[in-house]
Scaffold this motif. Structure first.
Motif, PDB file in Angstrom:
ATOM      1  N   LEU A   1      63.382  51.169  30.070  1.00 16.96           N
ATOM      2  CA  LEU A   1      63.936  51.186  29.016  1.00 16.96           C
ATOM      3  C   LEU A   1      62.584  51.156  27.714  1.00 16.96           C
ATOM      4  O   LEU A   1      63.236  50.877  26.489  1.00 16.96           O
ATOM      5  N   ARG A   2      61.695  51.294  27.917  1.00 14.03           N
ATOM      6  CA  ARG A   2      61.216  52.030  26.323  1.00 14.03           C
ATOM      7  C   ARG A   2      62.049  53.311  25.232  1.00 14.03           C
ATOM      8  O   ARG A   2      62.243  52.808  24.450  1.00 14.03           O
TER       9      ARG A   2
ATOM     10  N   ARG B   1      64.824  55.173  21.279  1.00 13.22           N
ATOM     11  CA  ARG B   1      65.902  55.700  20.449  1.00 13.22           C
ATOM     12  C   ARG B   1      66.883  54.690  19.659  1.00 13.22           C
ATOM     13  O   ARG B   1      67.091  55.196  18.958  1.00 13.22           O
ATOM     14  N   ALA B   2      67.042  52.994  20.083  1.00  8.37           N
ATOM     15  CA  ALA B   2      67.551  52.518  19.920  1.00  8.37           C
ATOM     16  C   ALA B   2      66.925  51.778  17.788  1.00  8.37           C
ATOM     17  O   ALA B   2      67.904  51.819  16.762  1.00  8.37           O
TER      18      ALA B   2
ATOM     19  N   VAL C   1      64.892  54.063  25.928  1.00  8.50           N
ATOM     20  CA  VAL C   1      65.961  53.326  25.429  1.00  8.50           C
ATOM     21  C   VAL C   1      65.805  52.259  24.004  1.00  8.50           C
ATOM     22  O   VAL C   1      66.629  52.380  22.878  1.00  8.50           O
ATOM     23  N   ARG C   2      64.321  51.580  23.826  1.00 10.95           N
ATOM     24  CA  ARG C   2      63.894  50.931  23.640  1.00 10.95           C
ATOM     25  C   ARG C   2      63.575  52.164  21.919  1.00 10.95           C
ATOM     26  O   ARG C   2      64.499  51.423  20.578  1.00 10.95           O
TER      27      ARG C   2
END
Length: 91
Positions: free
Chosen positions: A36-37, A42-43, A39-40
């Motif tokens: 998840l890192r 990039r967001a 994704v976090r």
């Protein structure tokens, strides 16, 4: 095999199943973090600093409400009953 494993890990034979479950839990926890890192990151990397600040504020407020509730539950329920429910909820 069990005897060698007990000797290497310095564990009693009855502790091996709990050790395997703890290892699997920690391994999967770290896997989910590393999955998840990106994704976090990039967001948050597209100029969304304001939204990130609001999200951190909401998270802090939620923790201020949830931690005392969890402490209340810990004081009233036995660990053998509470921990499986908490783990299942987050899994």
């Amino acid at each position: 095999m069990r005897a060698a494993l007990c000797r290497v890990l310095r564990a009693e034979p009855h502790e091996l199943s709990a050790l395997a479950w703890a290892f699997a839990y920690f391994f999967l926890l770290l896997c989910s973090y590393y999955l998840l890192r990106p994704v976090r990151e990039r967001a948050g990397g597209r100029g969304r600093h304001r939204k990130a600040a609001v999200a951190v504020h909401r998270y802090a407020c939620a923790m201020l409400a949830l931690v005392p509730a969890f402490g209340w539950l810990c004081a009233r329920l036995p660990r053998a009953r509470l921990l499986p429910v908490v783990y299942a909820f987050f899994a």
